[in-house]
Design a protein around this motif. Structure first.
Motif, PDB file in Angstrom:
ATOM      1  N   ALA A   1       0.832  -1.206   0.000  1.00 52.88           N
ATOM      2  CA  ALA A   1       0.000   0.000   0.000  1.00 52.88           C
ATOM      3  C   ALA A   1       0.870   1.262   0.000  1.00 52.88           C
TER       4      ALA A   1
ATOM      5  N   VAL B   1       2.160   1.926  -3.517  1.00 50.91           N
ATOM      6  CA  VAL B   1       1.127   2.496  -4.380  1.00 50.91           C
ATOM      7  C   VAL B   1       0.938   3.978  -4.085  1.00 50.91           C
TER       8      VAL B   1
ATOM      9  N   ALA C   1       1.793   7.117  -6.617  1.00 53.35           N
ATOM     10  CA  ALA C   1       0.746   8.088  -6.947  1.00 53.35           C
ATOM     11  C   ALA C   1       1.157   9.505  -6.550  1.00 53.35           C
TER      12      ALA C   1
END
Length: 435
Positions: free
Chosen positions: A81, A84, A88
């Motif tokens: 997580a 990611v 981003a």
């Protein structure tokens, strides 16, 4: 539209002596470019590199804990997580010089996901030496945010993360015993780097802002005795634009002659504003423009020069006086209880004297037959606390005497005006719309 017009069309007839100064659009854009050129991008790159090193350190720590986790457990989901969110964040902020508010909110919300997953994976395992790793790494992502926008939000967010990690460690103190110290150390790694970066970024921005403001107002030392500054130039450009628009309407027949009441009232307002500007321009010297247009000097320095005598100073004298005011006004208060720093500049005519105290010959008299005396009344700062470079700068202005006081000091400067040294020649007339 004139390139000097502000985004806001609200302009008062007289804005020369306001404390706050809004730079024209082109000047503000140039200031931002100079700010980036003075190391802002390098600072952001350095902070991003430091964040990467911290993340890699926590990742290495996580790899070392793989064998300590009970079967079926681990912080792999939290790190996935985190990866990611990090990817981003890089995509969302790539090429930006400032992070938007909504982007910052999304980053903070997204960072809560790896933090929650990491806390869930390491719950009640501190006695085995298992500490959160993805959570403090998530706090490291706030380092570039602190370099790209205001620093309060990243520091507050990292403090919240550190508080959550500290509480999680303290709740396991009964079973973790000495490992509680390791848990608290991991919590500190979430907030200490962000706080240090925030201090560094604030100092850098303050330093660059002061030097940039000084560079912009130093352009006033080359102006003639009576000249308009950036604020007055902007207002004159607006008057020029409004007058040309009115004349174009009359010339094209859109407005009949004699002028209707509304057009006549507008023409009267333009004429009144132009007369006010021309009258004030006779005594608004470079010194008044430098103080008014400076975000730092305008807060602490006031000018009393009704005759415009500061315009008689040579460029070297002007630069020395401006630098001295800058060094005095730039002093910061040591305690909040200290009185505010104020500098009052009073210019007046006086009889020129040589260093021995005798009246000087005619070579050192001004064009009006008198020399110029400048008094600096400083309150809220003692003479011994003033920067030593202040006195060197005043040496370029003239012979000065210092009278210290309990909460301030006074400087009397006798400026010899050599008529053989020409003041800067006034620039040729330039149409503000074509500037």
């Amino acid at each position: 539209m004139s390139p000097f017009r502000r985004a806001s069309d609200e302009a008062s007839p007289d804005t020369t002596h306001e404390i706050q100064f809004d730079r024209p659009t082109r000047s503000a854009r140039a200031a931002e470019d100079i700010r980036s050129a003075h190391g802002g991008r390098r600072l952001a790159v350095g902070v991003t590199t430091a964040a990467g090193v911290i993340v890699l350190g926590h990742l290495a720590h996580a790899v070392g804990l793989i064998g300590v986790f009970p079967p079926g457990g681990g912080s792999a989901p939290a790190w996935i997580a985190f990866a990611v969110v990090a990817a981003a964040t890089v995509v969302a902020t790539r090429g930006l010089t400032r992070v938007a508010d909504w982007t910052n909110v999304l980053i903070l919300v997204a960072l809560s996901v790896p933090i929650v997953l990491d806390l869930a994976a390491t719950a009640n395992l501190l006695h085995l030496g298992v500490t959160p790793t993805a959570a403090p790494a998530a706090a490291a992502l706030l380092l570039p945010v602190a370099a790209l926008r205001e620093t309060r939000t990243p520091v507050a967010a990292s403090a919240v993360i550190a508080g959550v990690l500290a509480v999680a460690a303290l709740l396991q103190a009964a079973t973790a015993e000495s490992w509680t110290v390791a848990g608290l150390a991991v919590a500190a790694t979430a907030v200490v780097p962000v706080a240090l970066v925030a201090v560094g970024v604030r100092g850098f921005r303050r330093l660059v802002g002061r030097e940039l403001d000084l560079s912009l107002v130093q352009s006033t030392v080359a102006t003639p005795r009576s000249a308009v500054g950036m604020r007055a130039s902007e207002e004159l450009a607006e008057l020029d634009y409004d007058a040309e628009a009115l004349l174009e309407d009359v010339g094209s027949g859109r407005v009949a002659i004699p002028l209707p009441p509304e057009a006549a009232e507008q023409a009267g307002r333009l004429a009144a504003r132009l007369r006010i500007r021309l009258i004030e321009g006779r005594t608004d010297t470079w010194l008044r423009h430098a103080v008014t247009e400076s975000a730092y000097l305008s807060r602490r320095v006031s000018i009393d020069d009704p005759q415009g005598l500061a315009g008689l100073l040579s460029p070297s004298q002007r630069e020395g006086l401006l630098l001295a005011l800058w060094l005095i006004a730039g002093q910061r208060r040591r305690k909040p209880s200290e009185p505010p720093l104020e500098v009052r500049v009073h210019c007046r005519e006086c009889e020129a004297r040589d260093p021995a105290g005798d009246p000087a010959d005619d070579r050192f008299r001004s064009a009006e037959g008198m020399a110029v005396a400048i008094d600096l009344d400083v309150s809220g700062l003692t003479a011994r606390r003033a920067d030593a470079a202040t006195w060197d700068a005043l040496d370029n202005v003239g012979v000065h005497e210092i009278a210290p006081g309990p909460e301030g000091f006074r400087v009397r400067i006798d400026c010899r005006i050599d008529p053989t040294v020409r003041n800067p020649a006034p620039p040729s007339a330039v149409n503000p719309r074509g500037a």
